[in-house]
Design a protein around this motif. Structure first.
Motif, short mmCIF file in Angstrom:
data_model
loop_
_atom_site.label_atom_id
_atom_site.label_comp_id
_atom_site.label_asym_id
_atom_site.label_seq_id
_atom_site.Cartn_x
_atom_site.Cartn_y
_atom_site.Cartn_z
N ASN A 67 -16.85 -3.60 1.42
CA ASN A 67 -16.11 -2.81 1.96
C ASN A 67 -14.76 -3.26 2.60
O ASN A 67 -14.46 -2.35 3.26
CB ASN A 67 -16.92 -1.31 2.50
N GLU A 68 -14.43 -4.40 2.34
CA GLU A 68 -13.16 -4.85 3.05
C GLU A 68 -11.91 -4.93 1.87
O GLU A 68 -12.21 -5.22 0.78
CB GLU A 68 -13.46 -6.17 3.75
N TYR A 105 -0.62 -10.98 -5.30
CA TYR A 105 -1.82 -11.93 -4.89
C TYR A 105 -3.01 -10.90 -5.63
O TYR A 105 -3.01 -9.91 -5.74
CB TYR A 105 -2.19 -11.92 -3.55
N ASN A 106 -4.16 -11.47 -5.74
CA ASN A 106 -5.54 -10.84 -6.05
C ASN A 106 -6.29 -11.38 -5.07
O ASN A 106 -6.32 -12.34 -4.68
CB ASN A 106 -5.66 -10.59 -7.49
N PHE A 107 -7.59 -10.55 -5.28
CA PHE A 107 -8.56 -11.27 -4.38
C PHE A 107 -10.02 -10.79 -4.84
O PHE A 107 -10.07 -9.53 -5.60
CB PHE A 107 -8.60 -11.03 -3.06
N SER A 108 -10.93 -11.42 -4.58
CA SER A 108 -12.69 -10.91 -4.69
C SER A 108 -13.20 -11.04 -3.43
O SER A 108 -12.38 -11.58 -2.60
CB SER A 108 -13.17 -12.00 -5.93
N ILE A 109 -14.52 -10.83 -3.19
CA ILE A 109 -14.90 -10.93 -2.06
C ILE A 109 -15.23 -12.55 -1.86
O ILE A 109 -15.38 -12.96 -0.51
CB ILE A 109 -16.56 -10.44 -1.88
N GLN A 110 -14.96 -13.49 -2.64
CA GLN A 110 -15.33 -14.80 -2.30
C GLN A 110 -13.85 -15.73 -2.30
O GLN A 110 -13.81 -16.52 -1.41
CB GLN A 110 -16.01 -15.77 -3.38
N ALA A 111 -12.76 -15.18 -2.80
CA ALA A 111 -11.68 -16.03 -2.92
C ALA A 111 -10.25 -15.12 -3.24
O ALA A 111 -10.49 -14.02 -3.42
CB ALA A 111 -11.70 -16.95 -3.93
N ILE A 138 -9.04 -5.87 6.56
CA ILE A 138 -9.57 -4.64 7.30
C ILE A 138 -10.71 -3.69 6.36
O ILE A 138 -10.78 -4.10 5.01
CB ILE A 138 -8.41 -3.45 7.27
N PRO A 139 -11.54 -3.06 6.91
CA PRO A 139 -12.48 -2.51 6.43
C PRO A 139 -11.78 -1.49 5.54
O PRO A 139 -10.90 -0.70 6.09
CB PRO A 139 -13.34 -1.76 7.49
#
Length: 175
Positions: A67-68, A105-111, A138-139
């Motif tokens: 949930n971040e 940008y993009n992101f996943s929980i790992q990278a 941020i949450p």
């Protein structure tokens, strides 16, 4: 029969309570806003173009929680008094000849991956080399909903104030 069951229960309790394995790596303390900064140059490959890509574990000691959310700011310059000027990405940079470049940008929980694309990028080294980016984690609950106290995410200083981030303790890593 009861004595045998009691004996098995006691042996089982001792066996399972005394088992101890190696301690795992330290994890993140919990859900709360935090920030880190990187200085890196974009690398080029024919599949993705100009990118900077890395894992969150390197900077946060673990993956993001489910949930971040992530906000990424690019250091655009400094004011006359020496204060940093942070620009929320995605953003476009326009040039006097009508050309432009875009940071995203993009992101996943790992990278995460930061991209830059647009016109004549290879001939604009100041926009792809030694770039400084600040990540604010941020949450997601803070960033959603119709709260009247929602931070103006385009204003880096408003975001760190809203989420009580100590700007002086932001960890900076040079890639």
């Amino acid at each position: 029969m009861k004595k045998i069951l009691t004996l098995f229960a006691v042996i089982g309790l001792i066996a399972f309570s005394s088992c101890e394995g190696p301690e795992g790596p330290p994890g993140r303390d919990g859900i709360g806003a935090e920030a880190f900064e990187i200085e890196a140059s974009f690398s080029f490959n024919t599949t993705d173009g100009y990118i900077i890509s890395d894992s969150f574990g390197k900077y946060l000691g673990g993956d993001l929680f489910q949930n971040e959310s992530v906000l990424v700011y690019r250091l655009e310059g400094t004011t006359s008094s020496g204060s940093d000027v942070w620009q929320l990405i995605p953003t476009d940079v326009y040039f006097s000849n009508g050309e432009s470049i875009t940071y995203d940008y993009n992101f996943s929980i790992q990278a995460f991956t930061i991209f830059v694309g647009g016109d004549n990028i290879a001939n604009r080294p100041a926009y792809i080399n030694n770039q400084v980016f600040r990540f604010v984690i941020i949450p997601a609950d803070f960033g959603t909903g119709k709260s009247v106290n929602k931070a103006d995410y385009s204003d880096y200083n408003a975001v760190i104030k809203k989420y009580n981030i100590d700007d002086s303790n932001v960890k900076r890593v040079k890639l």
